[in-house]
Design a protein around this motif. Structure first.
Motif, PDB file in Angstrom:
ATOM      1  N   HIS A  23       0.845  -1.252   0.279  1.00  0.00           N
ATOM      2  CA  HIS A  23      -0.019   0.073   0.083  1.00  0.00           C
ATOM      3  C   HIS A  23       0.884   1.181   0.065  1.00  0.00           C
ATOM      4  O   HIS A  23       1.956   1.204   0.066  1.00  0.00           O
ATOM      5  CB  HIS A  23      -0.989  -0.164   1.183  1.00  0.00           C
ATOM      6  N   GLN A  24       0.355   2.359   0.009  1.00  0.00           N
ATOM      7  CA  GLN A  24       1.110   3.478  -0.021  1.00  0.00           C
ATOM      8  C   GLN A  24       2.162   3.552   0.953  1.00  0.00           C
ATOM      9  O   GLN A  24       3.259   4.163   0.810  1.00  0.00           O
ATOM     10  CB  GLN A  24       0.136   4.783   0.035  1.00  0.00           C
ATOM     11  N   HIS A  25       1.711   3.184   2.300  1.00  0.00           N
ATOM     12  CA  HIS A  25       2.744   3.508   3.364  1.00  0.00           C
ATOM     13  C   HIS A  25       2.990   2.054   4.132  1.00  0.00           C
ATOM     14  O   HIS A  25       3.798   1.856   4.851  1.00  0.00           O
ATOM     15  CB  HIS A  25       2.142   4.344   4.359  1.00  0.00           C
ATOM     16  N   TYR A  26       1.918   1.095   3.802  1.00  0.00           N
ATOM     17  CA  TYR A  26       2.086  -0.179   4.429  1.00  0.00           C
ATOM     18  C   TYR A  26       2.334  -1.466   3.720  1.00  0.00           C
ATOM     19  O   TYR A  26       2.043  -1.140   2.347  1.00  0.00           O
ATOM     20  CB  TYR A  26       0.659  -0.125   5.493  1.00  0.00           C
ATOM     21  N   ILE A  27       2.473  -2.634   4.118  1.00  0.00           N
ATOM     22  CA  ILE A  27       2.223  -3.742   3.532  1.00  0.00           C
ATOM     23  C   ILE A  27       1.049  -4.290   4.108  1.00  0.00           C
ATOM     24  O   ILE A  27       0.616  -4.201   5.321  1.00  0.00           O
ATOM     25  CB  ILE A  27       3.458  -4.732   3.890  1.00  0.00           C
ATOM     26  N   ILE A  28       0.160  -4.806   2.997  1.00  0.00           N
ATOM     27  CA  ILE A  28      -1.208  -5.405   3.602  1.00  0.00           C
ATOM     28  C   ILE A  28      -1.391  -6.935   3.072  1.00  0.00           C
ATOM     29  O   ILE A  28      -1.115  -7.331   2.108  1.00  0.00           O
ATOM     30  CB  ILE A  28      -2.148  -4.629   2.598  1.00  0.00           C
ATOM     31  N   ILE A  29      -1.957  -7.479   4.085  1.00  0.00           N
ATOM     32  CA  ILE A  29      -2.302  -9.105   3.862  1.00  0.00           C
ATOM     33  C   ILE A  29      -3.652  -8.932   3.633  1.00  0.00           C
ATOM     34  O   ILE A  29      -4.509  -8.535   4.453  1.00  0.00           O
ATOM     35  CB  ILE A  29      -1.943  -9.895   5.115  1.00  0.00           C
ATOM     36  N   THR A  30      -4.029  -9.638   2.596  1.00  0.00           N
ATOM     37  CA  THR A  30      -5.568  -9.878   2.036  1.00  0.00           C
ATOM     38  C   THR A  30      -6.263 -10.852   2.986  1.00  0.00           C
ATOM     39  O   THR A  30      -5.675 -11.474   3.759  1.00  0.00           O
ATOM     40  CB  THR A  30      -5.611 -10.272   0.651  1.00  0.00           C
ATOM     41  N   ARG A  31      -7.613 -11.081   2.813  1.00  0.00           N
ATOM     42  CA  ARG A  31      -8.362 -11.808   3.676  1.00  0.00           C
ATOM     43  C   ARG A  31      -7.896 -13.272   3.341  1.00  0.00           C
ATOM     44  O   ARG A  31      -7.883 -14.008   4.034  1.00  0.00           O
ATOM     45  CB  ARG A  31     -10.077 -11.669   2.863  1.00  0.00           C
ATOM     46  N   SER A  32      -7.566 -13.664   1.860  1.00  0.00           N
ATOM     47  CA  SER A  32      -7.217 -14.971   1.835  1.00  0.00           C
ATOM     48  C   SER A  32      -5.895 -15.216   2.602  1.00  0.00           C
ATOM     49  O   SER A  32      -5.600 -16.236   2.992  1.00  0.00           O
ATOM     50  CB  SER A  32      -6.805 -15.038   0.359  1.00  0.00           C
ATOM     51  N   GLY A  33      -4.952 -14.403   2.686  1.00  0.00           N
ATOM     52  CA  GLY A  33      -3.874 -14.496   3.398  1.00  0.00           C
ATOM     53  C   GLY A  33      -4.020 -14.611   4.885  1.00  0.00           C
ATOM     54  O   GLY A  33      -3.530 -15.711   5.748  1.00  0.00           O
ATOM     55  N   ILE A  34      -4.819 -13.888   5.548  1.00  0.00           N
ATOM     56  CA  ILE A  34      -5.455 -14.163   6.820  1.00  0.00           C
ATOM     57  C   ILE A  34      -6.051 -15.352   7.136  1.00  0.00           C
ATOM     58  O   ILE A  34      -5.662 -16.219   7.884  1.00  0.00           O
ATOM     59  CB  ILE A  34      -6.630 -13.045   7.117  1.00  0.00           C
ATOM     60  N   GLU A  35      -6.961 -15.825   6.254  1.00  0.00           N
ATOM     61  CA  GLU A  35      -7.478 -17.012   6.183  1.00  0.00           C
ATOM     62  C   GLU A  35      -6.173 -18.226   6.101  1.00  0.00           C
ATOM     63  O   GLU A  35      -6.470 -19.268   6.899  1.00  0.00           O
ATOM     64  CB  GLU A  35      -8.417 -17.418   4.939  1.00  0.00           C
ATOM     65  N   LYS A  36      -5.321 -18.155   5.432  1.00  0.00           N
ATOM     66  CA  LYS A  36      -4.409 -19.214   5.422  1.00  0.00           C
ATOM     67  C   LYS A  36      -3.569 -19.351   6.769  1.00  0.00           C
ATOM     68  O   LYS A  36      -3.226 -20.099   7.173  1.00  0.00           O
ATOM     69  CB  LYS A  36      -3.243 -18.747   4.345  1.00  0.00           C
ATOM     70  N   ILE A  37      -3.400 -18.138   7.185  1.00  0.00           N
ATOM     71  CA  ILE A  37      -2.684 -17.930   8.478  1.00  0.00           C
ATOM     72  C   ILE A  37      -3.443 -18.735   9.684  1.00  0.00           C
ATOM     73  O   ILE A  37      -2.933 -19.600  10.327  1.00  0.00           O
ATOM     74  CB  ILE A  37      -2.301 -16.515   9.021  1.00  0.00           C
ATOM     75  N   ILE A  38      -4.877 -18.505   9.607  1.00  0.00           N
ATOM     76  CA  ILE A  38      -5.563 -18.995  10.618  1.00  0.00           C
ATOM     77  C   ILE A  38      -5.546 -20.350  10.660  1.00  0.00           C
ATOM     78  O   ILE A  38      -5.255 -21.143  11.415  1.00  0.00           O
ATOM     79  CB  ILE A  38      -7.022 -18.586  10.491  1.00  0.00           C
ATOM     80  N   ALA A  39      -5.622 -20.962   9.337  1.00  0.00           N
ATOM     81  CA  ALA A  39      -5.788 -22.653   8.844  1.00  0.00           C
ATOM     82  C   ALA A  39      -4.286 -23.258   9.502  1.00  0.00           C
ATOM     83  O   ALA A  39      -4.433 -24.314   9.844  1.00  0.00           O
ATOM     84  CB  ALA A  39      -5.825 -22.720   7.632  1.00  0.00           C
ATOM     85  N   MET A  40      -3.103 -22.509   8.985  1.00  0.00           N
ATOM     86  CA  MET A  40      -1.888 -23.158   9.343  1.00  0.00           C
ATOM     87  C   MET A  40      -1.753 -23.113  10.737  1.00  0.00           C
ATOM     88  O   MET A  40      -1.084 -24.069  11.280  1.00  0.00           O
ATOM     89  CB  MET A  40      -1.024 -22.188   8.472  1.00  0.00           C
ATOM     90  N   GLU A  41      -2.183 -22.283  11.587  1.00  0.00           N
ATOM     91  CA  GLU A  41      -1.575 -21.923  12.980  1.00  0.00           C
ATOM     92  C   GLU A  41      -2.892 -22.646  13.870  1.00  0.00           C
ATOM     93  O   GLU A  41      -2.505 -22.716  15.103  1.00  0.00           O
ATOM     94  CB  GLU A  41      -1.573 -20.636  13.515  1.00  0.00           C
ATOM     95  N   GLY A  42      -3.973 -22.882  13.246  1.00  0.00           N
ATOM     96  CA  GLY A  42      -5.059 -23.405  14.341  1.00  0.00           C
ATOM     97  C   GLY A  42      -5.515 -22.336  15.006  1.00  0.00           C
ATOM     98  O   GLY A  42      -5.990 -22.404  16.379  1.00  0.00           O
ATOM     99  N   ILE A  43      -5.457 -21.108  14.730  1.00  0.00           N
ATOM    100  CA  ILE A  43      -6.203 -19.892  15.339  1.00  0.00           C
ATOM    101  C   ILE A  43      -7.630 -20.103  15.923  1.00  0.00           C
ATOM    102  O   ILE A  43      -8.505 -20.440  14.927  1.00  0.00           O
ATOM    103  CB  ILE A  43      -5.759 -18.693  14.727  1.00  0.00           C
ATOM    104  N   LYS A  44      -7.883 -19.970  17.204  1.00  0.00           N
ATOM    105  CA  LYS A  44      -9.293 -20.014  17.646  1.00  0.00           C
ATOM    106  C   LYS A  44      -9.735 -18.315  17.951  1.00  0.00           C
ATOM    107  O   LYS A  44      -8.799 -17.770  18.504  1.00  0.00           O
ATOM    108  CB  LYS A  44      -9.398 -20.822  19.030  1.00  0.00           C
TER     109      LYS A  44
END
Length: 130
Positions: A23-44
């Motif tokens: 992004h203009q000032h930041y690095i952004i993770i999309t919804r798909s990226g968030i979902e990958k992280i949740i699945a991989m870590e088993g986040i509750k």
């Protein structure tokens, strides 16, 4: 150093160019990226509605990785407005937006992305990919 840590996390979570963008000032993770992280870590994540009105919602999220400590708490909110001069959301489904924002924040805090200055796409209408 920070760039190297971010690269390591991207590799660890198998994130692709579809999952992240600059992004203009930041690095952004999309919804798909968030979902990958949740699945991989088993986040509750457990949510509590703090407030829900037709044009405003606030949600509290309690999150942990695989039922372990630490449990973090964070919040997401959405205020429908006329454009963004008097709100932070341009859709009528404010509760769902507040939930998505709380989810992104919880996941990024638990996994250390926040401390590296990485944000979730759902956190702000300004963070959408152009």
């Amino acid at each position: 150093m920070k760039k190297e840590l971010i690269k390591e996390k991207y590799k660890y979570y198998n994130l692709t160019p579809d999952d992240v963008f600059k992004h203009q000032h930041y690095i952004i993770i999309t919804r798909s990226g968030i979902e990958k992280i949740i699945a991989m870590e088993g986040i509750k994540i457990n949510y509590n509605v703090v407030k829900c009105d037709p044009n405003f919602a606030a949600v509290s999220a309690f999150a942990s990785i695989k039922d372990n400590e630490p449990v973090i708490q964070t919040f997401g909110s959405a205020l429908k407005g006329d454009g963004f001069k008097d709100g932070n959301c341009n859709t009528w489904y404010v509760l769902e937006m507040a939930e998505k924002r709380a989810m992104s924040r919880a996941v990024l805090k638990l996994t250390g992305f926040y401390e590296l200055g990485v944000f979730g796409e759902d956190e702000s209408e300004d963070f959408k990919r152009k």
